[in-house]
Design a protein around this motif. Structure first.
Motif, PDB file in Angstrom:
ATOM      1  N   ASN A  19     -13.358 -79.713 -19.318  1.00 24.58           N
ATOM      2  CA  ASN A  19     -13.569 -78.952 -18.093  1.00 24.58           C
ATOM      3  C   ASN A  19     -12.600 -79.321 -16.971  1.00 24.58           C
ATOM      4  O   ASN A  19     -12.666 -78.736 -15.895  1.00 24.58           O
ATOM      5  N   THR A  20     -11.679 -80.239 -17.253  1.00 28.44           N
ATOM      6  CA  THR A  20     -10.601 -80.503 -16.294  1.00 28.44           C
ATOM      7  C   THR A  20      -9.449 -79.519 -16.480  1.00 28.44           C
ATOM      8  O   THR A  20      -8.584 -79.418 -15.625  1.00 28.44           O
ATOM      9  N   ALA A  21      -9.451 -78.809 -17.590  1.00 35.01           N
ATOM     10  CA  ALA A  21      -8.361 -77.873 -17.905  1.00 35.01           C
ATOM     11  C   ALA A  21      -8.535 -76.575 -17.132  1.00 35.01           C
ATOM     12  O   ALA A  21      -9.657 -76.151 -16.865  1.00 35.01           O
ATOM     13  N   PRO A  22      -7.421 -75.915 -16.804  1.00 33.98           N
ATOM     14  CA  PRO A  22      -7.529 -74.631 -16.095  1.00 33.98           C
ATOM     15  C   PRO A  22      -8.364 -73.612 -16.846  1.00 33.98           C
ATOM     16  O   PRO A  22      -9.129 -72.882 -16.254  1.00 33.98           O
ATOM     17  N   GLU A  23      -8.255 -73.585 -18.182  1.00 30.46           N
ATOM     18  CA  GLU A  23      -9.017 -72.614 -18.952  1.00 30.46           C
ATOM     19  C   GLU A  23     -10.490 -72.988 -19.024  1.00 30.46           C
ATOM     20  O   GLU A  23     -11.298 -72.200 -19.458  1.00 30.46           O
TER      21      GLU A  23
END
Length: 188
Positions: A19-23
């Motif tokens: 959930n740190t990823a942009p997606e």
């Protein structure tokens, strides 16, 4: 489904990392694992032990790991998920060992002593996800159904009915919107 404390901690770390990823969030949302301070905070938040001093190579490796873990959540079937997990765990050089550190009872660490933070996360997170696949519960690896959120989560509800990453935010927001729409329709 019985999930031990250390497996739950590893699953929580995997989900938080994804959930740190942009997606992982709404379209156009920023990457929140952008620098060493963010990685250090992630390590602190998840009480990841025996990591040592973190550097730019660690940040790159953890971001690469994040992409590999995301593939497990979107794997087309159990066979593909198993293939991805086998490669992930093997690349981490797993060395299962029993330990009872920091006030926790006996549990298994899958990472080798002195492993990098990426290998630590790959080994423990990979094995936690492997336990989900072995239990025939891969459908518990989900993404939020809110239209403006794609956060990952592991549905550990008894009846596998969880639809949102957080019922207090995404779930509540959608329920309020549906209620207001019904009120408008009823009013005319």
């Amino acid at each position: 489904m019985l999930i031990t404390h250390d497996t739950r901690c590893a699953l929580d770390a995997v989900v938080d990392l994804l959930n740190t990823a942009p997606e992982g969030e709404a379209p156009g949302a920023p990457d929140t694992l952008t620098g060493l301070p963010a990685l250090e905070e992630f390590v602190r938040r998840h009480n990841i032990s025996d990591v040592g001093i973190l550097g730019e190579a660690d940040l790159r490796a953890v971001r690469e790991l994040r992409a590999r873990l995301a593939e497990v959540f979107t794997a087309r079937d159990d066979r593909k998920a198993a293939e991805l997990l086998n490669a992930l765990v093997a690349s981490a050089g797993t060395t299962p060992q029993l330990t009872d550190h920091d006030g926790y009872n006996w549990h298994v660490h899958y990472f080798a002593p002195g492993a990098s933070v990426a290998d630590h996360l790959a080994a423990d997170g990979g094995m936690a996800l492997a336990f989900i696949v072995v239990a025939g519960e891969r459908e518990r690896l989900r993404h939020c159904e809110a239209p403006d959120c794609r956060h990952a989560f592991v549905d550990l509800s008894r009846n596998r009915s969880r639809r949102y990453c957080d019922s207090r935010t995404c779930g509540n927001r959608l329920h309020v919107a549906a209620y207001r729409a019904r009120q408008r329709d009823a009013a005319g």
